[in-house]
Design a protein around this motif. Structure first.
Motif, mmCIF file in Angstrom:
data_model
loop_
_atom_site.group_PDB
_atom_site.id
_atom_site.type_symbol
_atom_site.label_atom_id
_atom_site.label_comp_id
_atom_site.label_asym_id
_atom_site.label_seq_id
_atom_site.Cartn_x
_atom_site.Cartn_y
_atom_site.Cartn_z
ATOM 1 N N ALA A 137 0.828 -1.224 0.000
ATOM 2 C CA ALA A 137 0.000 0.000 0.000
ATOM 3 C C ALA A 137 0.860 1.273 0.000
ATOM 4 O O ALA A 137 0.353 2.368 0.271
ATOM 5 C CB ALA A 137 -0.922 -0.011 1.212
ATOM 6 N N ASN A 138 2.169 1.103 -0.272
ATOM 7 C CA ASN A 138 3.100 2.243 -0.308
ATOM 8 C C ASN A 138 3.172 3.014 1.005
ATOM 9 O O ASN A 138 3.332 4.237 1.005
ATOM 10 C CB ASN A 138 2.739 3.211 -1.442
ATOM 11 N N GLN A 139 3.050 2.288 2.109
ATOM 12 C CA GLN A 139 3.067 2.967 3.415
ATOM 13 C C GLN A 139 4.370 2.690 4.191
ATOM 14 O O GLN A 139 4.458 3.042 5.367
ATOM 15 C CB GLN A 139 1.884 2.487 4.260
ATOM 16 N N THR A 140 5.340 2.055 3.521
ATOM 17 C CA THR A 140 6.549 1.636 4.250
ATOM 18 C C THR A 140 7.172 2.784 5.029
ATOM 19 O O THR A 140 7.422 2.676 6.230
ATOM 20 C CB THR A 140 7.583 1.045 3.256
ATOM 21 N N MET A 141 7.441 3.890 4.345
ATOM 22 C CA MET A 141 8.198 4.967 4.988
ATOM 23 C C MET A 141 7.414 5.564 6.156
ATOM 24 O O MET A 141 7.975 5.820 7.224
ATOM 25 C CB MET A 141 8.564 6.050 3.969
ATOM 26 N N GLN A 142 6.111 5.735 5.967
ATOM 27 C CA GLN A 142 5.362 6.368 7.057
ATOM 28 C C GLN A 142 5.200 5.436 8.256
ATOM 29 O O GLN A 142 5.271 5.887 9.402
ATOM 30 C CB GLN A 142 4.028 6.963 6.572
ATOM 31 N N VAL A 143 5.034 4.127 7.999
ATOM 32 C CA VAL A 143 4.902 3.170 9.107
ATOM 33 C C VAL A 143 6.215 3.099 9.894
ATOM 34 O O VAL A 143 6.229 3.162 11.133
ATOM 35 C CB VAL A 143 4.530 1.768 8.567
ATOM 36 N N VAL A 144 7.315 2.966 9.180
ATOM 37 C CA VAL A 144 8.615 2.829 9.840
ATOM 38 C C VAL A 144 8.958 4.118 10.593
ATOM 39 O O VAL A 144 9.451 4.084 11.732
ATOM 40 C CB VAL A 144 9.705 2.462 8.801
#
Ligand code: PEP
Length: 253
Positions: A137-144
């Motif tokens: 869902a292209n959320q890697t950077m925000q989750v990390v």
């Protein structure tokens, strides 16, 4: 580079006391010459003290896999930082994704554990990483980034400088699917930049470990990346030769 390299082994729910002591006896022989890299093993609680004894006068340090944030009380099954310190731990893993997924670790409780670890003289190896669904869902950077911010909230600069961070994409843990060196480096760079924005001195010295299906044959390329300072290793840390081969795959100092 002012950062120390580190290779840490997370044994999870593996090894009886007898097996654990046999493993570290082999390991200490295989890595006895290594000076430019911190080597850490995280056995299960039951094996910590015997492993500490077996590692006396060696270059291998001891970590717990988890630590509760309260010092004492009615918390059945929990273990405190003081208890871990007394049996010889220098580190504790905090907020491993298996703790987040299976044991109810939250953003808030990860911060309590990081702070409690430091209070008891332990260095947290603080784990962050996205699930497969979050990556897709292209959320890697925000989750990390959110996991990082939550875990280190309220640390002063001197304390922050002693932290170790492990980026472990959940989809790569125990699956045999390793992040490509480029995928890992991209997230490590973001973590380093985020730390730099908070505290430039700390960003230069905090080791950033990659974890997720690290093996002797993929370690060299991962460890060659600019912002990958080491590895947190699960499955391949259960065999002394394999773990030692990963230590030996680090770039020369
Ligand atoms: C881990 O448990 O932190 C881990 C990275 O496991 P594995 O190396 O087996 O993927």
């Amino acid at each position: 580079m002012t950062r120390r390299r580190m290779i840490a082994g997370n044994w999870k729910l593996h090894k009886t006391v007898t097996e654990a002591v046999a493993l570290v006896r082999d390991l200490r022989r295989l890595v006895s010459q290594v000076r430019d890299c911190d080597i850490v093993v995280a056995p299960p609680y039951t094996a910590l003290y015997p492993v500490a004894k077996a590692l006396e006068d060696s270059n291998i340090k001891l970590s717990a896999q988890e630590m509760f944030y309260e010092d004492k009380g009615a918390f059945t099954g929990a273990v405190s930082g003081a208890m871990l310190n007394e049996v010889g731990c220098a580190y504790t893993i905090v907020a491993h994704s298996e703790r987040r997924q299976l044991f109810g670790e939250t953003l808030e409780s990860s911060n309590k554990r990081v702070k409690a670890a430091f209070k008891h003289g332990l260095i947290p190896i603080f784990c962050i990483g996205e699930t497969l669904a979050e990556r897709q869902a292209n959320q890697t950077m925000q989750v990390v980034a959110a996991q990082l911010d939550a875990g280190i909230a309220g640390l002063d600069s001197a304390t922050l400088k002693r932290l170790v961070v492990a980026y472990e994409p959940v989809w790569a843990i125990g699956t045999g699917v390793v992040a490509s060196p480029q995928q890992a480096q991209e997230v490590h760079r973001m973590i380093r930049e985020r730390l730099r924005a908070k505290d430039s001195g700390a960003a230069e010295v905090i080791p950033l470990l990659y974890g997720g299906s690290v093996k002797p044959d993929n370690a060299k390329e991962l460890l060659a990346q600019a912002d990958i300072d080491g590895a947190l290793v699960g499955g391949a840390s259960l065999e002394a030769e394999q773990f030692a081969a990963i230590v030996k795959a680090r770039p020369s100092a």
